[in-house]
Design a protein around this motif. Structure first.
Motif, mmCIF file in Angstrom:
data_model
loop_
_atom_site.group_PDB
_atom_site.id
_atom_site.type_symbol
_atom_site.label_atom_id
_atom_site.label_comp_id
_atom_site.label_asym_id
_atom_site.label_seq_id
_atom_site.Cartn_x
_atom_site.Cartn_y
_atom_site.Cartn_z
ATOM 1 N N GLU A 147 -3.282 -59.936 23.745
ATOM 2 C CA GLU A 147 -3.552 -58.496 23.828
ATOM 3 C C GLU A 147 -5.050 -58.290 23.663
ATOM 4 O O GLU A 147 -5.683 -58.906 22.806
ATOM 5 C CB GLU A 147 -2.790 -57.714 22.752
ATOM 6 N N VAL A 148 -5.613 -57.427 24.491
ATOM 7 C CA VAL A 148 -7.040 -57.174 24.463
ATOM 8 C C VAL A 148 -7.278 -55.803 23.837
ATOM 9 O O VAL A 148 -6.746 -54.789 24.314
ATOM 10 C CB VAL A 148 -7.651 -57.239 25.874
ATOM 11 N N GLU A 149 -8.042 -55.799 22.743
ATOM 12 C CA GLU A 149 -8.326 -54.563 22.013
ATOM 13 C C GLU A 149 -9.717 -54.061 22.392
ATOM 14 O O GLU A 149 -10.599 -54.845 22.783
ATOM 15 C CB GLU A 149 -8.253 -54.812 20.503
ATOM 16 N N PHE A 150 -9.913 -52.744 22.244
ATOM 17 C CA PHE A 150 -11.168 -52.128 22.643
ATOM 18 C C PHE A 150 -11.643 -51.164 21.558
ATOM 19 O O PHE A 150 -10.841 -50.474 20.936
ATOM 20 C CB PHE A 150 -11.003 -51.365 23.966
ATOM 21 N N PHE A 151 -12.961 -51.113 21.393
ATOM 22 C CA PHE A 151 -13.557 -50.163 20.450
ATOM 23 C C PHE A 151 -14.637 -49.372 21.161
ATOM 24 O O PHE A 151 -15.617 -49.931 21.654
ATOM 25 C CB PHE A 151 -14.150 -50.885 19.241
ATOM 26 N N HIS A 152 -14.421 -48.059 21.220
ATOM 27 C CA HIS A 152 -15.372 -47.139 21.854
ATOM 28 C C HIS A 152 -16.367 -46.698 20.784
ATOM 29 O O HIS A 152 -16.045 -45.901 19.904
ATOM 30 C CB HIS A 152 -14.612 -45.930 22.413
ATOM 31 N N HIS A 153 -17.565 -47.256 20.847
ATOM 32 C CA HIS A 153 -18.549 -47.031 19.788
ATOM 33 C C HIS A 153 -18.968 -45.565 19.636
ATOM 34 O O HIS A 153 -19.061 -45.071 18.502
ATOM 35 C CB HIS A 153 -19.772 -47.921 20.016
ATOM 36 N N PRO A 154 -19.233 -44.834 20.723
ATOM 37 C CA PRO A 154 -19.695 -43.448 20.527
ATOM 38 C C PRO A 154 -18.721 -42.580 19.737
ATOM 39 O O PRO A 154 -19.144 -41.735 18.947
ATOM 40 C CB PRO A 154 -19.877 -42.934 21.965
ATOM 41 N N SER A 155 -17.427 -42.766 19.950
ATOM 42 C CA SER A 155 -16.433 -41.939 19.253
ATOM 43 C C SER A 155 -15.770 -42.663 18.088
ATOM 44 O O SER A 155 -14.927 -42.079 17.409
ATOM 45 C CB SER A 155 -15.356 -41.470 20.235
ATOM 46 N N ARG A 156 -16.113 -43.947 17.878
ATOM 47 C CA ARG A 156 -15.495 -44.769 16.826
ATOM 48 C C ARG A 156 -13.971 -44.785 16.965
ATOM 49 O O ARG A 156 -13.227 -44.663 15.993
ATOM 50 C CB ARG A 156 -15.924 -44.294 15.443
ATOM 51 N N THR A 157 -13.532 -44.967 18.202
ATOM 52 C CA THR A 157 -12.106 -44.995 18.499
ATOM 53 C C THR A 157 -11.673 -46.416 18.825
ATOM 54 O O THR A 157 -12.213 -47.048 19.739
ATOM 55 C CB THR A 157 -11.781 -44.077 19.697
ATOM 56 N N LEU A 158 -10.697 -46.931 18.073
ATOM 57 C CA LEU A 158 -10.099 -48.231 18.343
ATOM 58 C C LEU A 158 -8.863 -48.020 19.198
ATOM 59 O O LEU A 158 -7.991 -47.215 18.854
ATOM 60 C CB LEU A 158 -9.726 -48.915 17.028
ATOM 61 N N VAL A 159 -8.784 -48.733 20.310
ATOM 62 C CA VAL A 159 -7.661 -48.580 21.231
ATOM 63 C C VAL A 159 -6.823 -49.859 21.186
ATOM 64 O O VAL A 159 -7.255 -50.918 21.639
ATOM 65 C CB VAL A 159 -8.144 -48.306 22.668
ATOM 66 N N LEU A 160 -5.636 -49.743 20.608
ATOM 67 C CA LEU A 160 -4.675 -50.842 20.559
ATOM 68 C C LEU A 160 -3.562 -50.575 21.566
ATOM 69 O O LEU A 160 -3.472 -49.495 22.143
ATOM 70 C CB LEU A 160 -4.079 -50.974 19.157
ATOM 71 N N THR A 161 -2.688 -51.549 21.738
ATOM 72 C CA THR A 161 -1.549 -51.372 22.645
ATOM 73 C C THR A 161 -0.267 -51.572 21.854
ATOM 74 O O THR A 161 0.340 -50.623 21.379
ATOM 75 C CB THR A 161 -1.657 -52.338 23.839
ATOM 76 N N ASP A 162 0.136 -52.827 21.654
ATOM 77 C CA ASP A 162 1.360 -53.114 20.905
ATOM 78 C C ASP A 162 1.089 -53.759 19.551
ATOM 79 O O ASP A 162 2.038 -54.113 18.840
ATOM 80 C CB ASP A 162 2.265 -54.044 21.723
ATOM 81 N N PHE A 163 -0.166 -53.924 19.171
ATOM 82 C CA PHE A 163 -0.469 -54.575 17.898
ATOM 83 C C PHE A 163 -0.049 -53.740 16.698
ATOM 84 O O PHE A 163 0.167 -54.277 15.615
ATOM 85 C CB PHE A 163 -1.960 -54.916 17.815
ATOM 86 N N ILE A 164 0.030 -52.435 16.882
ATOM 87 C CA ILE A 164 0.659 -51.550 15.894
ATOM 88 C C ILE A 164 1.574 -50.611 16.665
ATOM 89 O O ILE A 164 1.148 -50.030 17.668
ATOM 90 C CB ILE A 164 -0.362 -50.734 15.086
ATOM 91 N N GLU A 165 2.803 -50.471 16.207
ATOM 92 C CA GLU A 165 3.720 -49.460 16.721
ATOM 93 C C GLU A 165 4.152 -48.605 15.540
ATOM 94 O O GLU A 165 4.266 -49.103 14.412
ATOM 95 C CB GLU A 165 4.917 -50.113 17.413
ATOM 96 N N ASN A 166 4.411 -47.311 15.802
ATOM 97 C CA ASN A 166 4.593 -46.383 14.679
ATOM 98 C C ASN A 166 5.550 -45.262 15.084
ATOM 99 O O ASN A 166 5.132 -44.157 15.406
ATOM 100 C CB ASN A 166 3.217 -45.804 14.281
ATOM 101 N N PHE A 167 6.849 -45.566 15.053
ATOM 102 C CA PHE A 167 7.869 -44.628 15.504
ATOM 103 C C PHE A 167 8.244 -43.655 14.391
ATOM 104 O O PHE A 167 8.587 -44.072 13.280
ATOM 105 C CB PHE A 167 9.111 -45.385 15.977
ATOM 106 N N GLU A 168 8.215 -42.383 14.715
ATOM 107 C CA GLU A 168 8.539 -41.346 13.732
ATOM 108 C C GLU A 168 10.057 -41.200 13.600
ATOM 109 O O GLU A 168 10.744 -40.951 14.594
ATOM 110 C CB GLU A 168 7.919 -40.019 14.146
ATOM 111 N N PRO A 169 10.606 -41.321 12.377
ATOM 112 C CA PRO A 169 12.064 -41.237 12.200
ATOM 113 C C PRO A 169 12.656 -39.948 12.752
ATOM 114 O O PRO A 169 13.750 -39.966 13.327
ATOM 115 C CB PRO A 169 12.236 -41.324 10.678
ATOM 116 N N GLY A 170 11.946 -38.832 12.598
ATOM 117 C CA GLY A 170 12.470 -37.560 13.074
ATOM 118 C C GLY A 170 12.584 -37.471 14.578
ATOM 119 O O GLY A 170 13.265 -36.575 15.095
ATOM 120 N N LYS A 171 11.909 -38.372 15.300
ATOM 121 C CA LYS A 171 11.983 -38.374 16.752
ATOM 122 C C LYS A 171 13.004 -39.371 17.289
ATOM 123 O O LYS A 171 13.237 -39.424 18.495
ATOM 124 C CB LYS A 171 10.600 -38.693 17.350
#
Length: 248
Positions: A147-171
């Protein structure tokens, strides 16, 4: 028929998350073993660089209204498949934007077969890309996939794909899905790398840890995930929590 509540409306619409950064929530897909297949919400990330060039990460379906909205943001220049299972809608984006370059993580071609029958660049190094400087690139190889991860320096945004998944129980629409996501270690607020994926990094554990430490050093403000609730704030703390099992 009741609408599936797992998605994140409005769909197929760029939503600003920071300067020159947007997410686009897509449809629900089903993925997994032949049975049962679990529904997954999908998410694309758009990053705009100098001159209006757009970095398109893990494309979702390109509807006509979305294409019109994209035209107001910039020009898709790079279409990115970040791991072997995130490629399905790349062909329609390439057809719509033939001048855009396509960049594919290792093993996508083998996975996609004839679906990707056009020229594409390999996405398997940390540098040497036209977006270097504004976006850092970090391939992380395991036995099942890179998996290839990316970090957008100007906005300090880390873009992952499947390395973290986070399903909300209510959904989640059923008790077995709530049980399955909890068992898999991917239930909000404790989303993390799925436990089955962790096993595929058993032999690459030192390399995985080094990659996580590299991402922590970037001190992300936010983390975009492809599946489930993403982290709008406290990105560094959430990353450290999600990989506590590895860093301890």
């Amino acid at each position: 028929m009741a609408r599936n509540t797992m998605d994140y409306p409005p769909l197929n619409t760029p939503k600003p998350i920071a300067t020159d950064a947007w997410i686009v929530d897509g449809p629900i897909i089903r993925f997994g073993m032949p049975w049962p297949k679990m529904p997954f919400p999908t998410r694309m990330t758009l990053l705009r660089l100098h001159g209006g060039d757009l970095f398109v990460h893990s494309p979702t379906p390109l509807t006509a209204p979305l294409r019109d909205r994209i035209a107001t943001l910039g020009t898709p220049r790079w279409i990115v498949g970040p791991n072997r299972i995130h490629y399905w809608w790349i062909p329609e984006w390439k057809a719509a934007f033939p001048d855009a370059g396509v960049w594919l993580a290792p093993r996508i071609r083998e996975q996609a077969g004839a679906r990707i029958d056009f020229a594409a660049h390999r996405l398997d190094a940390e540098t040497g890309y036209p977006w270097d400087g504004a976006i850092s690139t970090l391939p992380v190889a395991g036995s099942f996939m890179t998996e290839v991860e990316f970090f957008h320096h100007p906005s300090r945004t880390l873009v992952l794909t499947d390395f973290i998944e986070n399903f909300e129980p209510g959904k989640l629409g059923s008790g077995w899905m709530r049980w399955l996501t909890r068992l898999g270690g991917v239930q909000d607020p404790n989303g993390a790398m799925p436990r089955d994926m962790r096993r595929t990094f058993a032999r690459q554990r030192p390399q995985l840890r080094a990659a996580v430490e590299r991402m922590l050093a970037w001190e992300p403000e936010r983390i975009v995930l492809a599946h489930g609730r993403w982290y709008e704030r406290d990105g560094t703390a959430e990353l450290r929590r999600a990989f506590g099992w590895l860093l301890e």
